[in-house]
Motif scaffolding. Structure first.
Motif, short mmCIF file in Angstrom:
data_model
loop_
_atom_site.label_atom_id
_atom_site.label_comp_id
_atom_site.label_asym_id
_atom_site.label_seq_id
_atom_site.Cartn_x
_atom_site.Cartn_y
_atom_site.Cartn_z
N ARG A 94 0.69 -1.03 -0.04
CA ARG A 94 -0.09 -0.08 0.14
C ARG A 94 0.73 1.31 -0.13
NH1 ARG A 94 -1.54 3.65 3.75
NH2 ARG A 94 -0.45 2.43 5.36
N THR A 107 2.00 5.10 0.48
CA THR A 107 2.06 5.89 1.54
C THR A 107 2.06 7.25 0.57
OG1 THR A 107 3.97 5.77 2.33
CG2 THR A 107 2.36 4.66 3.47
N THR A 108 1.57 8.22 1.39
CA THR A 108 2.30 9.91 0.91
C THR A 108 3.57 10.22 0.88
OG1 THR A 108 0.27 10.62 1.72
CG2 THR A 108 1.68 12.25 1.36
N ILE A 139 -4.14 12.56 -3.38
CA ILE A 139 -3.45 11.72 -2.85
C ILE A 139 -4.47 11.09 -1.81
CG2 ILE A 139 -1.55 10.99 -1.09
CD1 ILE A 139 0.29 12.78 -2.48
N LYS A 140 -5.11 11.86 -0.90
CA LYS A 140 -6.09 11.40 -0.10
C LYS A 140 -7.14 10.60 -0.65
CE LYS A 140 -5.18 15.13 3.31
NZ LYS A 140 -5.87 16.33 4.22
N ARG A 180 -7.07 8.96 -3.45
CA ARG A 180 -6.28 7.61 -3.93
C ARG A 180 -6.41 6.60 -2.83
NH1 ARG A 180 -3.07 10.62 -7.47
NH2 ARG A 180 -1.37 10.60 -5.92
N GLU A 181 -5.97 7.39 -1.69
CA GLU A 181 -5.60 6.31 -0.32
C GLU A 181 -7.14 5.93 0.14
OE1 GLU A 181 -2.84 5.16 1.43
OE2 GLU A 181 -2.34 5.59 -0.50
N ARG A 185 -8.28 3.11 -2.13
CA ARG A 185 -7.70 1.86 -1.84
C ARG A 185 -7.93 1.12 -0.54
NH1 ARG A 185 -2.93 5.04 -3.69
NH2 ARG A 185 -2.35 4.11 -5.56
N ALA A 186 -8.14 2.12 0.52
CA ALA A 186 -8.40 1.56 1.74
C ALA A 186 -9.84 0.99 1.83
CB ALA A 186 -8.49 2.78 2.84
N ASP A 229 0.80 1.73 -7.45
CA ASP A 229 1.30 2.48 -6.38
C ASP A 229 2.16 3.45 -7.05
OD1 ASP A 229 4.03 1.51 -7.24
OD2 ASP A 229 3.40 -0.42 -6.19
N GLU A 230 2.79 4.26 -6.17
CA GLU A 230 3.65 5.57 -6.66
C GLU A 230 5.28 5.28 -6.46
OE1 GLU A 230 0.94 6.33 -4.50
OE2 GLU A 230 -0.41 6.75 -5.95
N ASP A 283 3.82 -2.41 5.76
CA ASP A 283 2.26 -2.84 5.62
C ASP A 283 2.23 -4.17 5.25
OD1 ASP A 283 -0.59 -2.94 5.72
OD2 ASP A 283 -0.79 -0.84 5.07
#
Length: 212
Positions: free
Chosen positions: A5, A7-8, A26-27, A29-30, A33-34, A78-79, A116
Motif C-alpha cells: 500500500r 503512502t504519501t 493523494i487522500k 486515492r488512499e 484503496r483503503a 502504487d507510486e 504494511d
C-alpha cells in the motif's frame, strides 16, 4: 513495483512541497484503496464492486474510475516506480550495477512490504488467486521494466533500447513477480527480503549458485 500500500511520499529537500490539489488527490486515492482492501477482506475480491468501493470511500463511481481505470488497478497501482528511479539515480556513479540494484531492492522491500505487511500479503494473495489481477500485474510490470531500461542506460551508458538491456531489465522484473507469487503460494511464511536477495543472486550468478 510490487506489492504494498503506497503512502504519501516523504517530502524531500530537493522537491517542492505538494500543493493543496495534489494532497487532495493523494487522500482520495488512499481512501479508494483503503475501501477496496477492507471490502475485499470482508467479502472477497469478486464480490466487491466499484459501486461498493465508491460508497465506502465516500466518492462517486466516476471518481473511482478517474483515478483507477479498473478494479485491478486499485489493488496494484502504487507510486513507488518514480521513487525507485530516484534511488537508482542517487547511487554513487562508480558503484557496481549489481550492488546498486541490491541496495535499491532492499529499500523497496523495506518501504513497500515491511511497513504494511497485511496489505502486501493481501495483494500477493490476489495475484495468485485472481487471474485478472495477475494479468494486470504483468502489464504494469512491463511499464516498470521500461523505466528500468532507462535507468540502466543512464548508469551504464548503454542504449536503453538495446536487446541486452531490455532482456536484463525484464529478467529482473519477471524474477520479482515470480518471487511475489512464490511468497504467496507458500503462505507468506518466508522472509520476503531474503527471497528477493535469492532472486538477485540467481540473476547475477545463474542456477549454479546454491541458494539457502
Amino acid at each position: 513495483m510490487t506489492a504494498a500500500r503506497p503512502t504519501t511520499p516523504t517530502p524531500s529537500t530537493d522537491r517542492p512541497p505538494l500543493g493543496l490539489r495534489e494532497r487532495k488527490k493523494i487522500k482520495t486515492r488512499e481512501a479508494i484503496r483503503a475501501a477496496t482492501y477492507a471490502l475485499v477482506q470482508e467479502q472477497g475480491y469478486d464480490a466487491t464492486t466499484i459501486e461498493q468501493i465508491a460508497d465506502r470511500a465516500e466518492v462517486s463511481p466516476s471518481t473511482v474510475f478517474r483515478y483507477f481505470p479498473t478494479k485491478e488497478d486499485i489493488v496494484l497501482t502504487d507510486e513507488y516506480d518514480p521513487l525507485l528511479l530516484e534511488e537508482l539515480r542517487a547511487r554513487p556513479a562508480d558503484e557496481p550495477w549489481p550492488d546498486t540494484i541490491r541496495y535499491v531492492m532492499r529499500e523497496a522491500v523495506r518501504t513497500g512490504i515491511e511497513e504494511d505487511m497485511e496489505v502486501a500479503r493481501l495483494r500477493t494473495h490476489l495475484m495468485v488467486q485472481v487471474p485478472a489481477v495477475r494479468s494486470r500485474m504483468m502489464e504494469s510490470m512491463s511499464v516498470t521494466g521500461r523505466m528500468l531500461c532507462t535507468a540502466i542506460g543512464e548508469r551504464t551508458g548503454r542504449d536503453p533500447d538495446s536487446l541486452e538491456v531490455r532482456v536484463w531489465a525484464m529478467s529482473l522484473i519477471g524474477g520479482l513477480m515470480e518471487t511475489s507469487l512464490y511468497w504467496a503460494e507458500n503462505d507468506h511464511r518466508d522472509d520476503f527480503a531474503e527471497l528477493v536477495d535469492r532472486t538477485l543472486t540467481t540473476l547475477q550468478h545463474g542456477l549454479g549458485t546454491e541458494n539457502p
